[in-house]
Design a protein around this motif. Structure first.
Motif, mmCIF file in Angstrom:
data_model
loop_
_atom_site.group_PDB
_atom_site.id
_atom_site.type_symbol
_atom_site.label_atom_id
_atom_site.label_comp_id
_atom_site.label_asym_id
_atom_site.label_seq_id
_atom_site.Cartn_x
_atom_site.Cartn_y
_atom_site.Cartn_z
ATOM 1 N N ILE A 51 0.854 -1.180 0.000
ATOM 2 C CA ILE A 51 0.000 0.000 0.000
ATOM 3 C C ILE A 51 0.895 1.237 0.000
ATOM 4 O O ILE A 51 1.696 1.432 0.921
ATOM 5 C CB ILE A 51 -0.923 0.016 1.245
ATOM 6 N N ASP A 52 0.775 2.064 -1.041
ATOM 7 C CA ASP A 52 1.522 3.320 -1.115
ATOM 8 C C ASP A 52 0.614 4.451 -0.667
ATOM 9 O O ASP A 52 -0.491 4.613 -1.196
ATOM 10 C CB ASP A 52 1.991 3.582 -2.545
ATOM 11 N N ILE A 53 1.110 5.225 0.292
ATOM 12 C CA ILE A 53 0.391 6.380 0.803
ATOM 13 C C ILE A 53 1.231 7.616 0.503
ATOM 14 O O ILE A 53 2.448 7.612 0.715
ATOM 15 C CB ILE A 53 0.187 6.274 2.337
ATOM 16 N N MET A 54 0.579 8.672 0.006
ATOM 17 C CA MET A 54 1.254 9.951 -0.190
ATOM 18 C C MET A 54 0.557 10.967 0.698
ATOM 19 O O MET A 54 -0.673 11.033 0.712
ATOM 20 C CB MET A 54 1.216 10.383 -1.655
ATOM 21 N N VAL A 55 1.353 11.715 1.448
ATOM 22 C CA VAL A 55 0.830 12.767 2.308
ATOM 23 C C VAL A 55 1.573 14.062 2.008
ATOM 24 O O VAL A 55 2.723 14.039 1.565
ATOM 25 C CB VAL A 55 0.966 12.412 3.807
ATOM 26 N N SER A 56 0.894 15.184 2.265
ATOM 27 C CA SER A 56 1.557 16.470 2.075
ATOM 28 C C SER A 56 1.720 17.174 3.413
ATOM 29 O O SER A 56 0.918 16.988 4.341
ATOM 30 C CB SER A 56 0.766 17.356 1.108
ATOM 31 N N VAL A 57 2.780 17.944 3.492
ATOM 32 C CA VAL A 57 3.087 18.770 4.653
ATOM 33 C C VAL A 57 3.433 20.167 4.142
ATOM 34 O O VAL A 57 3.797 20.342 2.978
ATOM 35 C CB VAL A 57 4.262 18.196 5.478
ATOM 36 N N ALA A 58 3.332 21.163 5.014
ATOM 37 C CA ALA A 58 3.686 22.526 4.605
ATOM 38 C C ALA A 58 5.153 22.597 4.192
ATOM 39 O O ALA A 58 5.495 23.244 3.201
ATOM 40 C CB ALA A 58 3.376 23.514 5.720
ATOM 41 N N GLY A 59 6.008 21.923 4.924
ATOM 42 C CA GLY A 59 7.436 21.872 4.610
ATOM 43 C C GLY A 59 8.027 20.586 5.160
ATOM 44 O O GLY A 59 7.610 20.117 6.221
ATOM 45 N N LEU A 60 8.975 20.014 4.445
ATOM 46 C CA LEU A 60 9.566 18.744 4.896
ATOM 47 C C LEU A 60 10.239 18.867 6.264
ATOM 48 O O LEU A 60 10.309 17.889 7.007
ATOM 49 C CB LEU A 60 10.556 18.215 3.864
ATOM 50 N N ASP A 61 10.675 20.083 6.615
ATOM 51 C CA ASP A 61 11.304 20.280 7.920
ATOM 52 C C ASP A 61 10.317 20.139 9.078
ATOM 53 O O ASP A 61 10.724 20.065 10.242
ATOM 54 C CB ASP A 61 12.013 21.634 7.972
ATOM 55 N N GLU A 62 9.027 20.066 8.778
ATOM 56 C CA GLU A 62 8.028 19.840 9.823
ATOM 57 C C GLU A 62 8.045 18.400 10.328
ATOM 58 O O GLU A 62 7.457 18.094 11.363
ATOM 59 C CB GLU A 62 6.629 20.193 9.314
ATOM 60 N N VAL A 63 8.711 17.522 9.592
ATOM 61 C CA VAL A 63 8.852 16.141 10.050
ATOM 62 C C VAL A 63 10.089 16.105 10.946
ATOM 63 O O VAL A 63 11.189 15.759 10.535
ATOM 64 C CB VAL A 63 8.948 15.153 8.859
ATOM 65 N N THR A 64 9.861 16.514 12.178
ATOM 66 C CA THR A 64 10.919 16.634 13.180
ATOM 67 C C THR A 64 11.288 15.260 13.733
ATOM 68 O O THR A 64 10.614 14.259 13.463
ATOM 69 C CB THR A 64 10.425 17.517 14.336
ATOM 70 N N ALA A 65 12.331 15.223 14.531
ATOM 71 C CA ALA A 65 12.751 13.971 15.172
ATOM 72 C C ALA A 65 11.620 13.405 16.024
ATOM 73 O O ALA A 65 11.404 12.184 16.038
ATOM 74 C CB ALA A 65 14.002 14.206 16.010
ATOM 75 N N GLU A 66 10.876 14.257 16.701
ATOM 76 C CA GLU A 66 9.751 13.797 17.521
ATOM 77 C C GLU A 66 8.678 13.136 16.645
ATOM 78 O O GLU A 66 8.129 12.092 17.004
ATOM 79 C CB GLU A 66 9.153 14.985 18.281
ATOM 80 N N ARG A 67 8.405 13.724 15.505
ATOM 81 C CA ARG A 67 7.401 13.158 14.594
ATOM 82 C C ARG A 67 7.916 11.890 13.924
ATOM 83 O O ARG A 67 7.141 10.965 13.685
ATOM 84 C CB ARG A 67 6.958 14.211 13.582
ATOM 85 N N GLU A 68 9.204 11.847 13.637
ATOM 86 C CA GLU A 68 9.774 10.608 13.100
ATOM 87 C C GLU A 68 9.660 9.482 14.118
ATOM 88 O O GLU A 68 9.448 8.332 13.747
ATOM 89 C CB GLU A 68 11.231 10.807 12.679
ATOM 90 N N ALA A 69 9.780 9.813 15.396
ATOM 91 C CA ALA A 69 9.629 8.804 16.443
ATOM 92 C C ALA A 69 8.208 8.234 16.438
ATOM 93 O O ALA A 69 8.015 7.030 16.663
ATOM 94 C CB ALA A 69 9.975 9.402 17.808
ATOM 95 N N VAL A 70 7.224 9.075 16.161
ATOM 96 C CA VAL A 70 5.835 8.593 16.053
ATOM 97 C C VAL A 70 5.716 7.643 14.863
ATOM 98 O O VAL A 70 5.116 6.571 14.972
ATOM 99 C CB VAL A 70 4.842 9.774 15.934
ATOM 100 N N LEU A 71 6.305 8.021 13.740
ATOM 101 C CA LEU A 71 6.279 7.141 12.568
ATOM 102 C C LEU A 71 6.944 5.807 12.883
ATOM 103 O O LEU A 71 6.447 4.748 12.491
ATOM 104 C CB LEU A 71 6.952 7.817 11.369
ATOM 105 N N GLU A 72 8.051 5.843 13.588
ATOM 106 C CA GLU A 72 8.733 4.597 13.963
ATOM 107 C C GLU A 72 7.857 3.730 14.856
ATOM 108 O O GLU A 72 7.822 2.510 14.693
ATOM 109 C CB GLU A 72 10.067 4.901 14.639
ATOM 110 N N ARG A 73 7.127 4.354 15.797
ATOM 111 C CA ARG A 73 6.218 3.575 16.647
ATOM 112 C C ARG A 73 5.111 2.924 15.818
ATOM 113 O O ARG A 73 4.607 1.857 16.170
ATOM 114 C CB ARG A 73 5.617 4.457 17.747
ATOM 115 N N LEU A 74 4.750 3.546 14.703
ATOM 116 C CA LEU A 74 3.752 2.965 13.797
ATOM 117 C C LEU A 74 4.375 1.916 12.868
ATOM 118 O O LEU A 74 3.662 1.296 12.077
ATOM 119 C CB LEU A 74 3.087 4.064 12.956
#
Length: 178
Positions: A51-74
């Motif tokens: 399953i390929d998912i595409m999402v948009s963000v205002a800027g790639l820098d908004e994917v902070t280390a804290e948010r990457e940690a959430v992605l890793e938990r998922l």
């Protein structure tokens, strides 16, 4: 390693919708748009069961280390693809779900993303979707390398994307982002 293709599974759209909801629920306000893209998002198309998912963000820098940690938990792990203007994450398959690819792009480029244009064309043109499925089945019999498999599909993908970009007055660009 053999490339696995599967005939269309009517559960794929629901799996894509669940993945989009899971991501947006996990990080409210980060993702401005979230859509299921790729072959599993097109009814009737033969696909690698991912399953390929595409999402948009205002800027790639908004994917902070804290948010990457959430992605890793998922279960999403960042992978380097060499594609500019995007972050890419992969989640492996498990006993209850298919593998997932997550493409994070900027909102500024959302409407011109080739993956979305290609998906929308295949959905609207079943004859092209059938041609694409036939090509994939042919190529997978001859290739066991994922990169070679993907490159062998490029001519058809480029033709379709060029048609869609021209119809929208967009500049033509290579579908390979290198």
């Amino acid at each position: 390693m053999a490339i696995e293709l599967a005939e269309y599974d009517p559960s794929w759209p629901e799996q894509g919708a669940r993945a989009c909801a899971e991501l947006t629920d996990a990080m409210p306000g980060l993702f401005l748009e979230a859509e299921h893209v790729g072959s599993t998002s097109v009814p009737g198309v033969t696909a690698k069961p991912v399953i390929d998912i595409m999402v948009s963000v205002a800027g790639l820098d908004e994917v902070t280390a804290e948010r990457e940690a959430v992605l890793e938990r998922l279960g999403y792990r960042q992978q380097s693809t060499g594609m500019p203007g995007r972050l890419f994450y992969r989640r492996d398959a498990d006993a209850v779900r298919l593998g997932h690819n997550l493409h994070i792009v900027t909102a500024e480029t959302w409407d011109t993303r080739n993956e979305r244009l290609f998906r929308d064309h295949l959905r609207a043109h079943p004859e092209t979707a059938a041609e694409y499925s036939a090509l994939k089945r042919h190529v997978v019999r001859e290739e066991d390398d994922g990169l070679a498999y993907t490159k062998r599909k490029t001519e058809l993908i480029q033709r379709v994307v060029d048609r869609e970009r021209a119809a929208r007055g967009l500049p033509l660009v290579p579908v390979w982002e290198e």
